[in-house]
Design a protein around this motif. Sequence first.
Motif, PDB file in Angstrom:
ATOM      1  N   ASP A  30      66.494  19.815   6.164  1.00 19.54           N
ATOM      2  CA  ASP A  30      65.231  19.247   5.691  1.00 19.54           C
ATOM      3  C   ASP A  30      65.053  19.461   4.187  1.00 19.54           C
ATOM      4  O   ASP A  30      64.548  18.588   3.478  1.00 19.54           O
ATOM      5  N   PHE A  31      65.473  20.620   3.698  1.00 18.18           N
ATOM      6  CA  PHE A  31      65.382  20.895   2.271  1.00 18.18           C
ATOM      7  C   PHE A  31      66.260  19.922   1.478  1.00 18.18           C
ATOM      8  O   PHE A  31      65.838  19.369   0.460  1.00 18.18           O
ATOM      9  N   ASN A  32      67.485  19.700   1.955  1.00 16.44           N
ATOM     10  CA  ASN A  32      68.388  18.764   1.282  1.00 16.44           C
ATOM     11  C   ASN A  32      67.825  17.343   1.297  1.00 16.44           C
ATOM     12  O   ASN A  32      67.937  16.621   0.306  1.00 16.44           O
ATOM     13  N   THR A  33      67.214  16.941   2.397  1.00 21.86           N
ATOM     14  CA  THR A  33      66.591  15.622   2.487  1.00 21.86           C
ATOM     15  C   THR A  33      65.457  15.510   1.481  1.00 21.86           C
ATOM     16  O   THR A  33      65.322  14.497   0.786  1.00 21.86           O
ATOM     17  N   LEU A  34      64.639  16.546   1.389  1.00 20.85           N
ATOM     18  CA  LEU A  34      63.534  16.569   0.432  1.00 20.85           C
ATOM     19  C   LEU A  34      64.055  16.487  -0.998  1.00 20.85           C
ATOM     20  O   LEU A  34      63.546  15.710  -1.818  1.00 20.85           O
ATOM     21  N   ALA A  35      65.083  17.257  -1.313  1.00 25.76           N
ATOM     22  CA  ALA A  35      65.655  17.254  -2.659  1.00 25.76           C
ATOM     23  C   ALA A  35      66.243  15.875  -3.002  1.00 25.76           C
ATOM     24  O   ALA A  35      66.058  15.381  -4.119  1.00 25.76           O
ATOM     25  N   ASP A  36      66.925  15.252  -2.061  1.00 23.90           N
ATOM     26  CA  ASP A  36      67.482  13.920  -2.286  1.00 23.90           C
ATOM     27  C   ASP A  36      66.380  12.892  -2.537  1.00 23.90           C
ATOM     28  O   ASP A  36      66.498  12.035  -3.411  1.00 23.90           O
ATOM     29  N   GLN A  37      65.292  12.986  -1.774  1.00 22.49           N
ATOM     30  CA  GLN A  37      64.184  12.046  -1.940  1.00 22.49           C
ATOM     31  C   GLN A  37      63.504  12.243  -3.296  1.00 22.49           C
ATOM     32  O   GLN A  37      63.149  11.283  -3.969  1.00 22.49           O
ATOM     33  N   MET A  38      63.356  13.504  -3.705  1.00 24.61           N
ATOM     34  CA  MET A  38      62.747  13.778  -5.003  1.00 24.61           C
ATOM     35  C   MET A  38      63.621  13.229  -6.130  1.00 24.61           C
ATOM     36  O   MET A  38      63.116  12.643  -7.094  1.00 24.61           O
ATOM     37  N   ALA A  39      64.927  13.381  -6.023  1.00 17.70           N
ATOM     38  CA  ALA A  39      65.845  12.859  -7.035  1.00 17.70           C
ATOM     39  C   ALA A  39      65.770  11.332  -7.092  1.00 17.70           C
ATOM     40  O   ALA A  39      65.765  10.741  -8.182  1.00 17.70           O
ATOM     41  N   ALA A  40      65.692  10.689  -5.935  1.00 18.77           N
ATOM     42  CA  ALA A  40      65.586   9.228  -5.892  1.00 18.77           C
ATOM     43  C   ALA A  40      64.263   8.766  -6.509  1.00 18.77           C
ATOM     44  O   ALA A  40      64.230   7.762  -7.231  1.00 18.77           O
ATOM     45  N   ASP A  41      63.185   9.485  -6.253  1.00 21.45           N
ATOM     46  CA  ASP A  41      61.883   9.143  -6.828  1.00 21.45           C
ATOM     47  C   ASP A  41      61.904   9.264  -8.348  1.00 21.45           C
ATOM     48  O   ASP A  41      61.380   8.409  -9.060  1.00 21.45           O
ATOM     49  N   ILE A  42      62.526  10.312  -8.862  1.00 24.35           N
ATOM     50  CA  ILE A  42      62.609  10.516 -10.307  1.00 24.35           C
ATOM     51  C   ILE A  42      63.440   9.408 -10.944  1.00 24.35           C
ATOM     52  O   ILE A  42      63.073   8.854 -11.980  1.00 24.35           O
ATOM     53  N   GLU A  43      64.546   9.065 -10.308  1.00 25.95           N
ATOM     54  CA  GLU A  43      65.405   8.006 -10.835  1.00 25.95           C
ATOM     55  C   GLU A  43      64.657   6.671 -10.862  1.00 25.95           C
ATOM     56  O   GLU A  43      64.736   5.928 -11.854  1.00 25.95           O
ATOM     57  N   ALA A  44      63.919   6.362  -9.806  1.00 26.93           N
ATOM     58  CA  ALA A  44      63.154   5.113  -9.755  1.00 26.93           C
ATOM     59  C   ALA A  44      62.069   5.100 -10.835  1.00 26.93           C
ATOM     60  O   ALA A  44      61.831   4.067 -11.471  1.00 26.93           O
ATOM     61  N   GLN A  45      61.440   6.230 -11.048  1.00 25.95           N
ATOM     62  CA  GLN A  45      60.408   6.321 -12.082  1.00 25.95           C
ATOM     63  C   GLN A  45      61.016   6.106 -13.471  1.00 25.95           C
ATOM     64  O   GLN A  45      60.454   5.395 -14.299  1.00 25.95           O
ATOM     65  N   GLN A  46      62.170   6.697 -13.731  1.00 30.91           N
ATOM     66  CA  GLN A  46      62.834   6.528 -15.025  1.00 30.91           C
ATOM     67  C   GLN A  46      63.243   5.073 -15.243  1.00 30.91           C
ATOM     68  O   GLN A  46      63.086   4.543 -16.339  1.00 30.91           O
TER      69      GLN A  46
END
Length: 54
Positions: A13-29
């Motif tokens: 679950d932690f890895n899933t959360l970290a992956d989602q956060m990275a994807a959100d940051i990339e989309a924002q950039q």
Amino acid sequence: MTWTDVRALSLRDFNTLADQMAADIEAQQKAERRASRGRSGRPAPGERRTPVMT
């Protein structure tokens, strides 16, 4: 989400959360880069720019 909540997550679950956060940051950039492109370069359609000498 608190530190206690994060510590209680399973590794999967932690890895899933970290992956989602990275994807959100990339989309924002990407969105910020796209938005900034419109401000410089060519004028908007219908906008006429005249060079001004200083």
